[in-house]
Design an enzyme around this catalytic site. Structure first.
Site, PDB file in Angstrom:
ATOM      1  N   ASP A  21      53.973  33.287  90.649  1.00 48.63           N
ATOM      2  CA  ASP A  21      53.734  34.598  91.251  1.00 48.63           C
ATOM      3  C   ASP A  21      54.679  34.755  92.435  1.00 48.63           C
ATOM      4  OD1 ASP A  21      51.806  37.065  91.269  1.00 48.63           O
ATOM      5  OD2 ASP A  21      51.973  36.464  93.370  1.00 48.63           O
ATOM      6  N   GLU A  23      55.858  37.406  95.845  1.00 44.91           N
ATOM      7  CA  GLU A  23      55.669  38.568  96.708  1.00 44.91           C
ATOM      8  C   GLU A  23      57.056  39.001  97.157  1.00 44.91           C
ATOM      9  OE1 GLU A  23      52.888  40.198  97.197  1.00 44.91           O
ATOM     10  OE2 GLU A  23      51.673  38.730  96.097  1.00 44.91           O
ATOM     11  N   HIS A 179      47.067  39.238  96.603  1.00 45.02           N
ATOM     12  CA  HIS A 179      48.417  39.606  97.032  1.00 45.02           C
ATOM     13  C   HIS A 179      49.019  38.558  97.956  1.00 45.02           C
ATOM     14  CE1 HIS A 179      47.485  43.254  95.000  1.00 45.02           C
ATOM     15  NE2 HIS A 179      46.603  43.627  95.884  1.00 45.02           N
ATOM     16  N   ASP A 184      47.193  34.215  94.127  1.00 44.81           N
ATOM     17  CA  ASP A 184      47.330  34.875  92.834  1.00 44.81           C
ATOM     18  C   ASP A 184      47.835  33.911  91.765  1.00 44.81           C
ATOM     19  OD1 ASP A 184      46.453  37.147  94.067  1.00 44.81           O
ATOM     20  OD2 ASP A 184      48.318  38.278  93.860  1.00 44.81           O
TER      21      ASP A 184
END
Length: 208
Positions: A21, A23, A179, A184
């Site tokens: 994952d 960001e 988030h 996540d």
């Protein structure tokens, strides 16, 4: 049964699943900054059930000239230039990630790693772009094959949103932690393993 009867390298035709994952500071992998990345490797037990294994987590310094979309930063709550993040140069991050994944892939006797992610095209795009910028010569990841837990959860659980899919699978999910790439990724790893293992229990693998 002996562990050798259920080798991970036979479960996904030689692929080694790595849950990822990211960001970011926008939606364009070529122009927008990668800010945080987490990855979870997998292992198979002596019953042929898949489990999350090792976790790798990095905060990333925006690459030189990277675009930072204000709306994206407001959404994920990341201050790219906060010293407390302990962020590392993108090249250092990607070289270490690839090194760690190659090691785990080799230990599992798999031929190639495959990214597993929720809406996988997004995460794969940012990982591939960062690897290219970092001039990593030996990427362990397949350049285009991925396992998307959005699609898998839609089929297996009737849900496509991560939190709802986890809830349908009986996996605890704290929306206050959402988030964060680390959180996540861990929840996506649990979800992926749940779906794979449910299929195994129902007789889907290994074939009789």
């Amino acid at each position: 049964m002996p562990e050798s009867e259920f080798p991970l390298n036979q479960r996904f035709r030689g692929y080694f699943p790595v849950i990822v994952d990211v960001e970011t500071a926008g939606f364009n992998a070529q122009t927008d900054a990668l800010l945080e990345l987490a990855a979870v490797t997998t292992r198979m037990d002596d019953k042929g059930l898949l489990h999350p294994d090792k976790t790798f987590h990095y905060h990333v310094v925006p690459f030189e000239g990277a675009n930072l979309e204000r709306a994206a930063l407001d959404f994920n709550g990341i201050d790219p230039f906060c010293a407390l993040r302990g962020a590392l140069d993108e090249t250092e991050v990607m070289k270490d990630l690839c090194k760690q994944v190659r090691k785990a892939q080799k230990e599992a006797d798999c031929q190639r790693s495959v990214i597993v992610a929720h809406n996988a095209a997004f995460d794969m795009g940012f990982v591939n772009a960062a690897i290219q910028r970092s001039n990593v010569k030996r990427t362990p990841f397949h350049p285009f094959v991925s396992f998307d837990t959005t699609s898998l959860a839609g089929v297996a659980l009737g849900q496509t949103v991560l939190v709802r899919a986890c809830q349908a699978a009986g996996i605890d999910f704290d929306q206050n932690e959402a988030h964060s790439a680390l959180y996540d990724t861990q929840k996506t790893a649990e979800l992926f393993c749940h779906i794979v293992n449910k299929w195994q229990v129902l007789g889907g693998w290994p074939a009789a």
